[in-house]
Structures are given as structure tokens and as C-alpha cells.
Design an enzyme around this catalytic site. Structure first.
Site, short mmCIF file in Angstrom:
data_model
loop_
_atom_site.label_atom_id
_atom_site.label_comp_id
_atom_site.label_asym_id
_atom_site.label_seq_id
_atom_site.Cartn_x
_atom_site.Cartn_y
_atom_site.Cartn_z
N LYS A 175 -27.61 -23.98 -44.79
CA LYS A 175 -26.58 -25.02 -44.62
C LYS A 175 -25.18 -24.43 -44.49
O LYS A 175 -24.29 -25.06 -43.90
CB LYS A 175 -26.64 -26.01 -45.78
N GLY A 179 -35.30 -23.70 -45.47
CA GLY A 179 -34.66 -24.79 -46.19
C GLY A 179 -33.16 -24.68 -46.27
O GLY A 179 -32.50 -24.09 -45.41
N SER A 180 -32.59 -25.24 -47.34
CA SER A 180 -31.15 -25.49 -47.42
C SER A 180 -30.28 -24.25 -47.50
O SER A 180 -29.05 -24.36 -47.43
CB SER A 180 -30.87 -26.36 -48.65
N VAL A 181 -30.85 -23.05 -47.65
CA VAL A 181 -30.01 -21.85 -47.70
C VAL A 181 -29.19 -21.68 -46.43
O VAL A 181 -28.15 -21.02 -46.43
CB VAL A 181 -30.86 -20.57 -47.95
#
Length: 697
Positions: free
Chosen positions: A396, A392-394
Site C-alpha cells: 500500500k 497483501g497490504s505491505v
């Protein structure tokens, strides 16, 4: 008359010739015997003493024995795994030891020791029973002729028939006979002139004294010392350290030939997993060697130590045992609360890892594996290197970094539209917050509020995609490779090189569909962390790279190698690991600050959509990034289950202090209920930071 005279003369001549031939033959035989006797006399007189010494000659052979394995210490010098010395009853097999002799020794030794932790099999009992000649004769007599016909069957086949007959007879064995059967099996399986352990655990003083008093009656039996692994700071660390094979299991079958070529014996104990296996060549030490003198009848006359051997090398790990316990305890506590709340009903575990971002030294490695059906859990710290998840967003921070490095955006011009993505024939691709919440975002704010939309627009601009909302999207075939190369630069999607066996590189999703067309929507998912799968150790390497200014460091768990003094109180260091820079990220200072500012605002920002503000009050200050990724429950018993439960993987990466990081952490809670996510990863991260800096003020 003349006729009769002639015939009569002929018979008389034959009778006279026969004794002459006999005398010639007897004469030749006599001469040969005389020559033979003369030769024997010559050999006896000339070489008699030489032959006598040959008969009495002793054979000398060199045998080797095990030495204690190397000790492992934590970063503070505490013993994580050591060796516990045990008294042992040993047996050294002679060169010509017969089955009947083994049977006799086994019976005698069973009078003095017990083997309560072992039970003989039916096969072992039968083989022991048949070692008695009287028993063997009786059983053979019971067999039908077809089962003992040596003209048709081999001796091994006949022996198996006899063993089967013993089993059919259901013979009752006493407790002492069962012990003797176990001893018989151990000795029978020993190699010639090799030393084995008959009993090396729980040997009582009484047993030791009894055997010692009767050693003269027990040829080959001796009293020695054996070693077994001990864990003074708890066995939970075994999930990192690994295991050692037993003497009974010996060398692992899959590596048998390799070990034999290195000089190992089949019953040697070796590391079978993790650090014990990875550092086997250092931990094993150098075997002691002894010279064994045997008589001409094969019996051992004398054993003399030639080289006492060298204990295995000592390893000093980067892990602090106290901190490791705290992290493992925190992970268990928080994960249990998630299970209790119903949020982890389908979850199969949780993982946490801490690293020094300036060196690559691993400071704590914790993991839990769980069976969702039985709710049983067990320690699985090495899941951080061999379990892959969509994170997931980690990730980004890596996406924004790639955009900056490749000049898609700049430190002064990084604002992009925050309009949802509409692909033809697909559901809208958006962020967690409602569509229209933001018209546009700069990079630090996009990280703070965890905007999926920003990352997708950045990716499209980066790969030069053509996009018309709801109608059309096209991008080059190398688009996936462009993004993946960038993630690889931070260590995401490739092995980190940690000094532990079994590391995996992660999982790459498909690039093209069955028609050979690039999966444009999946590429957009990749940009915000919802496509490829990575390992927890890759996450901590990635966030450490941001924390230390752009140096991707190889993680490691063994700090130094040395030798422990004989009294066990001092370590002499021979080698110390130096940080290994695998890649330098080509950032400018300003580009790096864009990402760092975003990670700071994830925790300390003021935007209402910030995702980790609960960590704002933690001292020292934390910078980091949260993440969630959609996943589904896979039921191995029903792999084709329709409509499996929709779940999320919850993640967090961070470092502290924000301005001079000394600690980097990654936390992964896979398979949580999306409606009950809570803040489990943040709870673990908070405790990891606070506990570490309490121990290292």
C-alpha cells in the site's frame, strides 16, 4: 607321308617356343627384383638413420589439469566455502592403452586400495569380466550362433549379448574383483592422455604408501592432490552458495555444448546452481598445463609441468555469516511455533530477507520449504528470488506513493471517503475493521490501519473510473497498466537483477475476462495488494526505496572479487561492487514524508486498528507495513478439489532506524490459517532488527 611330316614339324616348333617365352618372363621378373633390391639398398644406405629416428621418435602433447576453485568469504572475512585438499590416486591414459592392459592395471591396483563408497553395477562387472580373453572366449562359446554372427550383428551388439550372458551366469565376484571392476570402468572411460582420479576421498596412509611402492609396476598410475568444497561455517549456507558437479557427473547435459566451446572437458567440475554457477567463469581459475612425452608405442615417457595454473578468484559476499545464522535460526524457530500451534498446517514454507537500503547489499537471505503432507522441511534461502506470493497490504505504500506522484492526492489534501465498495453482483469490498468505523481517512492513517477501502477509492480516482454503488462501475482498459507501471517503478512485479540465477518476475493476474471486458473488481484488489504476486526480494527492494528516500537499488550478494594469497591469510581485492541505482522515484520531500509518516504510525501510532504496535518498543525504532492476502491450499494430488481450505499469506516489510535507515527487512509466511495468524512475521522482523544492531553497534 608328307602329311605326317608336316604335322610332326608343327608340334616340334611349339615345344621350342615355350622355353623362350618362359625365359623372357623370368628375365623380366629378375630385372624387377633387381630394381627392388637396389631401391631398398639405396633407401637403407641413404635414409636408414632417418627412418630409425622416426621409429624411435617421441610425440609431445599438452594436457591440462584442474586447479582449486575460488574461495568465498562473508562480509567479515570468514570462509564460507573453501577447498579441502585430499591425497589422490590418479591415472593418465596412454595413447595406445589396450583393454588387456587396463584389465591388468585394474587387478594390480585393487591389491592396494579399496573403494568402499562405490559399488559396481552388473554392467560394469560384466565388462570387467570380459576384458579377460579367456573369459571372453568362454562366454562367446556359450552364445547361440545367431547371437554372435558377425555377418549380421555389429561388434557392439555381440558384446551386449556377451554381457547379457555374463549376467545370466550369475558369476560370484570377490570384494577385490569388484574394486578392480570399478577401477576398470574409470580407466576405460578416460580420454587419451587425460588424467583422472581413481580414488580421491578417504585415502589412507597405508594405501598411499602401498601404491607409492609399486608405481613402477603400475604404468600410468600416479599420486596427486584433489580438492573438494568445505564449509567451515556450516552447510546451511549452501542454499545460497549452490553446488559443484562431481568428476563423475561432469558437465551438466543442458549446458554441455556451451561448456565444451569454452574449452572445458566433459569430466570437469563446474558450478551447477546459485553463486557457484553464476560466478563459474571466475571461480574455476586457469587450469595447469603439462607437456606429456609419449614413445612410439604410445606409452607415456615423461610429464613436465609447463604452467602450474591459477586458482579461481575469491568472492567476498555481502552476507555476515553470524547474522545469516541468526536470521535462519529465528525463521526456523518461529515457523516451528506456527506449525505447533496449528496455524501453518497447510503452509509450504517461510522466507526472510535483509538488505542495506543505502547500497543494495543483501545482509541475510533465509528460507524454509515444507511439504504440508509429510511435514518435512529443508533450507530454501533462494526461495526469496524464485517464489511468488500475493503479498497483501505491505504494498500500500507504493499505491499511496503513486497517488501522490501523479497528483491524485497531495501532501496537504489526501483525505478520501472510507465507505465500502459495492459492485453489482459481487460481495462487498471492505477493510478488516467493521463498515462505518471511519467516515474518511487521510493517507498516513489509511496506512496505519491498513484500509483497503482507501486504496480502492484512490485507484478509482486515479484511473478516472465511473462508479455507482451496487449498480455500475467502468474504467479505462489501460487501468491495470497504470497501476502496474507504478508498482514496477518500486521493483514490484519485475526482476530486481540480483546476481543470482533463477530469479522470477512474479505473477500477473488476468486483465480482461473471456468477453474482453476489464476486470474492474480485480483492479481494486490490485490496489491493496490482493491480486498480483511478487517475490520476497522485490518486497525488500521496494521498502528500501522508501527507506532511502526514493532510490531503487539493485540488490547484490557479491561485494568484491579478488585473489587469495598462497598461505590463505590475505585477500587481494581486484574489483568492488558499487551501488547501482535502477530508478529514482520522482517524489517531492513532502510526498515522501506522507508515506514515511504512515509507516511510522503502523508501528508507533495510537489508533486501535494499528497493525504492528507490538514493535513499538524495539530499539532502534522500526517503521514498516504489515499485510495479509487471501489464498487457498492447492493439493497437487487433488488439483480439482472442491472447497479447498481458505488461507492467508502474512507479510511484513520495514526498516530501521526510522530516521536514518541502515537495515530493511521483508518477512513472508504464506498459507497460514486466517483464524490463527498470530504475529509470526512481527516476531521474525523484531529479532532481525535487534540481532543486526547488536552485531553492528
Amino acid at each position: 607321308m608328307d602329311y605326317f611330316r608336316k604335322n610332326s614339324g608343327t608340334g616340334s616348333n611349339k615345344q621350342a617356343a615355350t622355353p623362350i617365352r618362359m625365359r623372357i618372363i623370368l628375365g623380366i621378373i629378375f630385372v624387377l627384383f633387381a630394381l627392388l633390391i637396389g631401391q631398398l639398398a639405396y633407401l637403407q644406405l641413404a635414409y636408414g638413420s632417418r627412418f630409425k629416428s622416426e621409429v624411435a621418435r617421441n610425440d609431445s602433447k599438452v594436457v591440462s589439469s584442474q586447479v582449486p576453485r575460488g574461495v568465498m568469504y562473508d562480509a567479515k572475512g570468514r570462509v564460507l566455502v573453501g577447498n579441502k585438499a585430499n591425497n589422490a590416486i590418479t591415472y593418465t591414459k596412454g595413447a595406445s592403452t589396450s583393454t588387456s592392459q587396463i584389465y591388468k592395471i585394474s587387478n594390480a591396483l585393487s591389491n592396494y586400495i579399496t573403494l568402499n563408497d562405490e559399488k559396481p553395477t552388473e554392467e560394469q562387472l560384466a565388462e570387467y569380466y570380459l576384458a579377460d580373453q579367456a573369459n571372453s572366449t568362454r562366454i562367446e562359446a556359450q552364445l547361440p550362433a545367431a547371437q554372435k554372427n558377425s555377418d549380421v550383428l555389429t561388434s557392439a551388439e555381440i558384446n551386449q549379448n556377451m554381457i547379457a550372458q555374463v549376467k545370466r551366469d550369475k558369476i560370484k565376484f570377490t570384494a577385490k574383483q569388484k574394486v578392480a571392476a570399478l577401477i576398470f570402468n574409470k580407466i576405460s572411460g578416460a580420454y587419451t592422455l587425460s588424467t583422472i582420479y581413481i580414488k580421491n576421498r578417504d585415502l589412507s596412509d597405508h594405501e598411499l604408501a602401498q601404491v607409492g611402492e609399486h608405481l613402477s609396476e603400475l604404468p600410468g598410475v600416479g599420486i596427486g592432490t584433489d580438492w573438494e568444497r568445505s564449509y567451515p561455517n556450516g552447510a546451511s549456507i549452501k542454499s545460497i552458495i549452490g553446488s559443484v558437479s562431481t568428476e563423475k557427473s561432469g558437465l551438466p547435459s543442458e549446458d554441455l555444448q556451451s561448456y565444451l566451446m569454452q574449452g572445458y572437458s566433459r569430466n570437469d567440475r563446474v558450478g551447477t546452481s546459485y553463486l557457484e554457477k553464476e560466478y563459474e567463469s571466475l571461480l574455476k581459475g586457469t587450469k595447469s598445463t603439462s607437456q606429456v612425452l609419449t614413445k612410439s608405442d604410445g606409452k607415456i615417457q615423461q610429464t613436465k609441468t609447463v604452467y602450474k595454473g591459477q586458482a579461481g578468484a575469491s568472492l567476498v559476499l555481502t552476507i555476515d555469516a553470524k547474522y545469516q545464522k541468526q536470521v535462519q535460526s529465528t525463521l526456523k524457530r518461529v515457523y516451528s511455533s506456527a506449525i505447533g500451534a496449528g496455524a501453518a498446517r497447510y503452509s509450504n514454507g517461510a522466507y526472510a530477507i535483509a538488505m542495506n537500503p543505502k547500497t543494495g547489499a543483501l545482509l541475510a537471505v533465509a528460507g524454509i520449504n515444507r511439504n504440508p503432507k509429510t511435514n518435512k522441511t529443508y533450507d530454501n534461502a533462494l526461495g526469496v528470488i524464485n517464489q511468488s506470493f500475493v503479498m497483501g497490504s505491505v504494498v500500500k505504500g507504493a499505491t499511496v506513493s503513486g497517488g501522490l506522484i501523479n497528483k491524485v492526492i497531495t501532501p496537504t489534501n489526501n483525505t478520501l471517503p472510507d465507505t465500502a465498495i459495492y459492485l453489482p453482483g459481487s460481495p462487498v469490498k471492505k477493510s478488516v475493521y467493521p463498515i462505518g468505523t471511519f467516515g474518511s481517512l487521510d493517507a498516513p492513517t489509511a496506512l496505519e490501519v491498513s484500509s483497503n477501502i482507501y486504496m480502492m477509492h484512490l485507484a478509482m480516482k486515479w484511473v478516472h473510473a465511473s462508479y455507482v454503488p451496487k449498480r455500475y462501475i467502468a474504467m479505462p482498459d489501460n487501468s491495470f497498466q497504470i497501476l502496474r507501471n507504478n508498482f514496477n517503478m518500486f521493483g514490484l512485479g519485475q526482476r530486481t537483477g540480483v546476481d543470482l540465477p533463477g530469479e522470477v518476475s512474479g505473477i500477473e493476474g488476468r486483465t480482461f475476462n473471456s468477453q474482453g471486458h476489464i476486470l474492474s473488481g480485480s483492479l481494486l484488489d490490485l490496489a491493496y495488494g490482493n491480486y498480483d504476486a511478487y517475490t520476497p526480494i522485490q518486497l525488500v527492494q521496494y521498502v528500501s526505496t522508501i527507506a532511502n528516500g526514493g532510490y531503487r537499488l539493485q540488490p547484490y550478494i557479491v561485494q568484491s572479487v579478488g585473489r587469495t594469497s598462497n598461505n590463505g591469510k590475505k585477500i587481494y581485492i581486484n574489483y568492488t561492487k558499487k551501488p547501482n541505482i535502477q530508478q529514482r522515484i520522482p517524489w517531492t520531500h513532502d510526498e515522501l514524508n506522507v508515506v514515511r509518516q504512515g509507516f511510522w504510525r503502523v508501528v508507533h501510532g495510537t489508533n486501535g486498528w494499528g497493525t504492528a504496535h507490538k514493535l513499538k518498543g524495539v530499539k532502534p525504532s522500526i517503521s514498516g507495513k504489515t499485510g495479509t492476502a487471501q489464498t487457498f491450499y492447492y493439493d497437487p494430488d487433488h488439483p480439482n478439489r472442491k472447497n479447498p481450505p481458505e488461507l492467508i499469506n502474512a507479510t511484513f516489510v520495514g526498516y530501521a532506524p526510522s530516521n536514518n535507515a541502515k537495515l530493511a527487512v521483508a518477512v513472508v509466511f504464506p498459507g497460514l490459517d486466517p483464524d490463527m495468524e498470530g504475529s509470526y512475521t512481527l516476531q521474525v522482523a523484531k529479532a532481525m532488527v535487534q540481532d543486526y544492531f547488536k552485531l553492528h553497534k
